[in-house]
Design an enzyme around this catalytic site. Structure first.
Site, mmCIF file in Angstrom:
data_model
loop_
_atom_site.group_PDB
_atom_site.id
_atom_site.type_symbol
_atom_site.label_atom_id
_atom_site.label_comp_id
_atom_site.label_asym_id
_atom_site.label_seq_id
_atom_site.Cartn_x
_atom_site.Cartn_y
_atom_site.Cartn_z
ATOM 1 C CG HIS A 43 14.793 30.960 -2.142
ATOM 2 N ND1 HIS A 43 14.227 30.286 -3.207
ATOM 3 C CD2 HIS A 43 14.706 32.276 -2.446
ATOM 4 C CE1 HIS A 43 13.809 31.165 -4.117
ATOM 5 N NE2 HIS A 43 14.102 32.381 -3.671
ATOM 6 C CD GLU A 71 18.882 29.033 -1.311
ATOM 7 O OE1 GLU A 71 18.121 28.229 -0.722
ATOM 8 O OE2 GLU A 71 18.706 29.391 -2.492
ATOM 9 C CG HIS A 93 11.586 27.495 -5.491
ATOM 10 N ND1 HIS A 93 12.926 27.769 -5.301
ATOM 11 C CD2 HIS A 93 11.361 27.591 -6.824
ATOM 12 C CE1 HIS A 93 13.491 28.006 -6.479
ATOM 13 N NE2 HIS A 93 12.571 27.904 -7.419
ATOM 14 C CD GLU A 96 12.968 26.810 -1.831
ATOM 15 O OE1 GLU A 96 13.121 28.039 -1.633
ATOM 16 O OE2 GLU A 96 13.551 26.185 -2.724
#
Length: 338
Positions: free
Chosen positions: A148, A211, A53, A56
């Protein structure tokens, strides 16, 4: 190769596409795809991806710093390493994606969106990963770490999402995730279109989506929040000892997925709702025409709530705790793991 990130953001191919030093050989394979090979044979192959993405950026900056240390000889290389900046056009635009969510297109799902640039990129990333695994030996250990950041804030600042797998997770992989400072692990119970599910399902890699914090533009990230992850990555690629484990991650498993199927979809949560916010049994979570989503168990936690996804995509996950595992963690909390 001086700065892999800046070279990728330039949108141009490098003037020199391969090189070597006493520490490693490197080869630029395509935009945002770099392979590094150690000078001596190894039994471990590691793929590290970031920027799937484009907004990010913290993991991209962190991974680029690691690659720079390797290329400059500040850090030895002890594994075969494939580095992938997933969506360079979205990185340049500071957008999550240009037309399609790249992390929903793997495992051949890109074929449903042939006119989307992310679909073409998903195919290229699949090809790069397949080639990387195939040139190794059958005895190689395969790991894939996809870095991410979350759209929203979270009660767990650093957490991992494990793809569905019927195989047991390797102990050394789970120890590495703990050493990387992850506070929680979320276990999927069904296949998906993510990059890590693709590498796990098709190549039996130990894989995890990490994450790390919240999505911010380049230059606005506080990378000190992820120092443990950076140290663990450096230890992994160099063969060094892992940093001490402060605590083992809490575990959650997915119980249901909230899917937006129409323009009538409504998510009954504030846009400020944090990941891992708890909801009581019976609460109405979302509705989409005649379809309604309720909390089914005594307490469920929300992950990735997003009412703005395109129809057909996930608008949130609901989780429950792994009570047996987490209770054991509570009993051991007084004595940090060494």
């Amino acid at each position: 190769m001086q700065d892999f990130l800046q070279q990728t953001l330039s949108g141009n191919a490098p003037g020199v596409t391969s090189g070597s030093s006493p520490h490693l050989r490197w080869q630029w394979l395509d935009e945002g795809i770099l392979e590094l090979t150690p000078p001596t044979p190894t039994q471990q192959a590691v793929a590290i991806s970031a920027g799937i993405h484009g907004n990010e950026t913290a993991p991209v900056e962190m991974l680029n710093a690691l690659i720079t240390r390797l290329l400059q000889g500040e850090l030895p290389l002890a594994v075969r390493l494939l580095v992938l900046f997933g969506n360079p056009p979205a990185l340049r635009a500071n957008k999550r994606y240009l037309r399609c969510d790249l992390n929903r297109l793997f495992g051949g799902r890109w074929q449903q969106f042939e006119n989307c640039p992310e679909a073409q990129r998903a195919l290229r990333l699949e090809q790069a990963l397949e080639t990387f695994w195939q040139v190794g030996t059958h005895q190689e250990t395969r790991w894939h770490l996809d870095l991410h950041t979350a759209i929203r804030g979270s009660y767990h600042t650093r957490f991992g999402v494990m793809p569905f797998s019927s195989r047991p997770w390797p102990d050394d992989f789970m120890q590495w995730l703990a050493a990387a400072g992850l506070e929680a692990l979320v276990f999927h119970r069904a296949p998906g279109g993510t990059f890590t599910h693709y590498s796990s399902e098709h190549f039996q890699a130990a894989s995890c989506t990490l994450e790390l914090g919240k999505a911010l533009p380049f230059g606005h990230n506080d990378l000190t929040q992820f120092q443990a992850a950076a140290q663990a990555l450096a230890a992994l690629v160099s063969g060094d000892a892992l940093p001490p484990i402060a605590a083992m991650p809490r575990r959650y498993r997915v119980t249901q997925q909230i899917t937006r199927n129409s323009e009538y979809f409504q998510l009954h949560m504030s846009r400020e709702t944090l990941n891992f916010t708890a909801f009581p049994q019976g609460m109405l979570l979302a509705e989409d025409g005649e379809t309604r989503y309720f909390v089914q168990q005594a307490r469920e936690y929300v992950l990735f709530p997003n009412p703005d996804v395109a129809p057909g995509l996930r608008a949130g996950l609901m989780l429950v705790e792994d009570n047996a595992h987490n209770a054991a963690l509570s009993n051991d909390a007084a004595e940090p793991v060494k």
